[in-house]
Motif scaffolding. Structure first.
Motif, mmCIF file in Angstrom:
data_model
loop_
_atom_site.group_PDB
_atom_site.id
_atom_site.type_symbol
_atom_site.label_atom_id
_atom_site.label_comp_id
_atom_site.label_asym_id
_atom_site.label_seq_id
_atom_site.Cartn_x
_atom_site.Cartn_y
_atom_site.Cartn_z
ATOM 1 N N TYR A 134 3.883 22.024 -1.204
ATOM 2 C CA TYR A 134 3.071 21.007 -0.537
ATOM 3 C C TYR A 134 3.938 19.835 -0.084
ATOM 4 N N ASP A 135 3.649 19.287 1.080
ATOM 5 C CA ASP A 135 4.389 18.157 1.652
ATOM 6 C C ASP A 135 5.901 18.406 1.674
ATOM 7 N N PRO A 136 6.334 19.453 2.353
ATOM 8 C CA PRO A 136 7.776 19.771 2.371
ATOM 9 C C PRO A 136 8.633 18.708 3.029
ATOM 10 N N ALA A 137 8.038 17.874 3.872
ATOM 11 C CA ALA A 137 8.800 16.801 4.533
ATOM 12 C C ALA A 137 8.932 15.551 3.658
ATOM 13 N N HIS A 138 8.350 15.595 2.473
ATOM 14 C CA HIS A 138 8.467 14.488 1.509
ATOM 15 C C HIS A 138 7.984 13.159 2.093
ATOM 16 N N ARG A 139 6.783 13.192 2.640
ATOM 17 C CA ARG A 139 6.217 11.982 3.240
ATOM 18 C C ARG A 139 5.419 11.139 2.246
ATOM 19 N N LEU A 140 5.046 11.724 1.129
ATOM 20 C CA LEU A 140 4.223 11.032 0.147
ATOM 21 C C LEU A 140 5.060 10.211 -0.829
ATOM 22 N N ASP A 141 4.446 9.143 -1.336
ATOM 23 C CA ASP A 141 5.080 8.358 -2.397
ATOM 24 C C ASP A 141 4.822 8.955 -3.773
ATOM 25 N N PHE A 142 3.706 9.661 -3.932
ATOM 26 C CA PHE A 142 3.213 9.927 -5.279
ATOM 27 C C PHE A 142 2.268 11.115 -5.249
ATOM 28 N N ILE A 143 2.378 11.985 -6.259
ATOM 29 C CA ILE A 143 1.409 13.063 -6.432
ATOM 30 C C ILE A 143 0.925 13.079 -7.875
ATOM 31 N N VAL A 194 0.850 -1.193 0.000
ATOM 32 C CA VAL A 194 0.000 0.000 0.000
ATOM 33 C C VAL A 194 0.885 1.242 0.000
ATOM 34 N N ARG A 195 0.645 2.122 -0.946
ATOM 35 C CA ARG A 195 1.424 3.357 -1.029
ATOM 36 C C ARG A 195 0.511 4.565 -0.852
ATOM 37 N N ILE A 196 1.126 5.695 -0.572
ATOM 38 C CA ILE A 196 0.360 6.870 -0.141
ATOM 39 C C ILE A 196 0.640 8.043 -1.083
ATOM 40 N N GLY A 197 -0.415 8.520 -1.708
ATOM 41 C CA GLY A 197 -0.279 9.653 -2.612
ATOM 42 C C GLY A 197 -1.395 10.661 -2.414
ATOM 43 N N THR A 215 4.388 2.305 -14.644
ATOM 44 C CA THR A 215 5.232 2.912 -13.618
ATOM 45 C C THR A 215 4.530 2.929 -12.264
ATOM 46 N N LEU A 216 5.316 2.670 -11.233
ATOM 47 C CA LEU A 216 4.909 2.880 -9.842
ATOM 48 C C LEU A 216 5.807 3.947 -9.246
ATOM 49 N N PHE A 217 5.320 4.596 -8.193
ATOM 50 C CA PHE A 217 6.162 5.571 -7.501
ATOM 51 C C PHE A 217 6.310 5.184 -6.042
ATOM 52 N N HIS A 218 7.546 5.292 -5.566
ATOM 53 C CA HIS A 218 7.875 5.083 -4.159
ATOM 54 C C HIS A 218 8.774 6.227 -3.738
ATOM 55 N N GLN A 219 8.337 6.964 -2.727
ATOM 56 C CA GLN A 219 9.067 8.140 -2.269
ATOM 57 C C GLN A 219 9.370 9.081 -3.429
ATOM 58 N N ARG A 220 8.382 9.225 -4.296
ATOM 59 C CA ARG A 220 8.391 10.153 -5.431
ATOM 60 C C ARG A 220 9.371 9.747 -6.528
ATOM 61 N N LYS A 221 9.846 8.513 -6.502
ATOM 62 C CA LYS A 221 10.764 8.032 -7.534
ATOM 63 C C LYS A 221 10.089 6.932 -8.336
ATOM 64 N N PRO A 222 10.244 6.955 -9.678
ATOM 65 C CA PRO A 222 9.564 5.963 -10.517
ATOM 66 C C PRO A 222 10.218 4.587 -10.508
ATOM 67 N N GLU A 223 9.387 3.577 -10.562
ATOM 68 C CA GLU A 223 9.835 2.191 -10.723
ATOM 69 C C GLU A 223 9.096 1.644 -11.952
ATOM 70 N N PHE A 224 9.817 1.014 -12.852
ATOM 71 C CA PHE A 224 9.219 0.566 -14.123
ATOM 72 C C PHE A 224 8.935 -0.933 -14.063
#
Length: 273
Positions: free
Chosen positions: A101-110, A82-85, A261-270
């Motif tokens: 928005y989200d300056p602490a970089h807590r989200l996986d995806f926007i 489960v990821r959080i966006g 593509t998936l995103f984890h900590q705002r980085k793409p995974e293919f």
């Protein structure tokens, strides 16, 4: 289980969005039943959305949301990832607020998306009252371009031709080739800025002939060199999750894609299709 184990639904809403009453637990339970490999909640945050019945809507309580989904992520970790966006409504005059928005970089995806054009949502008939459908669609695409030129804090652009879901005749008269110049400006800017797009199957659920965006746009994005593409149903209740996902793999391959593509900590995974 329906055999979606190689697919992920990365556009989902629960009761943290004003337009959903679904519990996040019910959404996750259904994702497990469907056999999805990953899901990502993307509840709405849309600054300056007009009040409805005197109430503020689409302002996400980010702290409460993150706390709740993080707990569920741990509870379900042996069953599903489960990821959080967030689905962030983009508007040019709000770019500073959006970019911070989200300056602490807590989200996986926007997901960045456009629901409002000069304070009006195509969802409401009033959006279509003063101009022809073609002029209104042009205005919508022009607003997308203005938004992505100043708003940078997102990973993919959501349901790029969302506007046609609510056109007077839906997509019966919609010819995306009529908007090639505008669409190319949008797609080239997204690619230049390292942003992706999504395929959002809710268009089919709303009675369109194609998903959002349509194949014309998906193919053009790929032709221009775009590679980042996420998959989502835009479900606001469990029974709509993974809607029409049985056609996604073949559709995307026909449009020139080998991966999603998936995103984890705002980085793409293919992930290979």
């Amino acid at each position: 289980m329906q055999g979606f184990e190689n697919l992920s639904d990365c556009h989902l809403h629960c009761h943290f969005s004003s337009d959903s009453e679904a519990s996040p637990e019910s959404m996750i339970d259904n994702a497990v039943r469907l056999g999805l490999s990953h899901i990502c909640f993307t509840d709405h945050n849309d600054y300056d959305y007009p009040k409805e019945d005197g109430k503020t809507v689409f302002l996400l309580d980010l702290d409460a949301y993150l706390e709740k989904i993080s707990v569920l992520k741990k509870i379900y970790k042996d069953k599903i990832d489960v990821r959080i966006g967030v689905e962030q409504g983009l508007q040019p005059h709000l770019c500073e607020q959006i970019n911070n928005y989200d300056p602490a970089h807590r989200l996986d995806f926007i997901i960045g998306s456009t629901h409002l054009v000069d304070g009006s949502d195509p969802y409401y008939p009033s959006f279509w009252e003063h101009h022809s459908p073609k002029e209104s669609i042009c205005t919508y695409f022009e607003n997308i371009y203005k938004s992505i030129c100043c708003c940078d804090n997102f990973d993919v652009y959501g349901h790029l031709d969302y506007v046609v879901r609510y056109a007077p005749k839906k997509d019966a008269d919609y010819q995306p080739a009529d908007y090639t110049d505008l669409l190319d400006m949008i797609l080239k800017k997204l690619i230049e800025n390292g942003k992706g797009i999504e395929i959002n199957t809710a268009g089919l659920r709303y009675g369109l002939k194609e998903a959002n965006p349509c194949c014309f746009i998906l193919k053009r994005y790929r032709e221009l060199g775009g590679e980042i593409l996420t998959t989502g149903s835009d479900a606001h209740k469990p029974q709509d999750m993974a809607f029409a996902f049985d056609i996604i793999v073949d559709l995307l391959k026909d449009c020139g894609f080998s991966y999603y593509t998936l995103f984890h900590q705002r980085k793409p995974e293919f992930i290979r299709l």
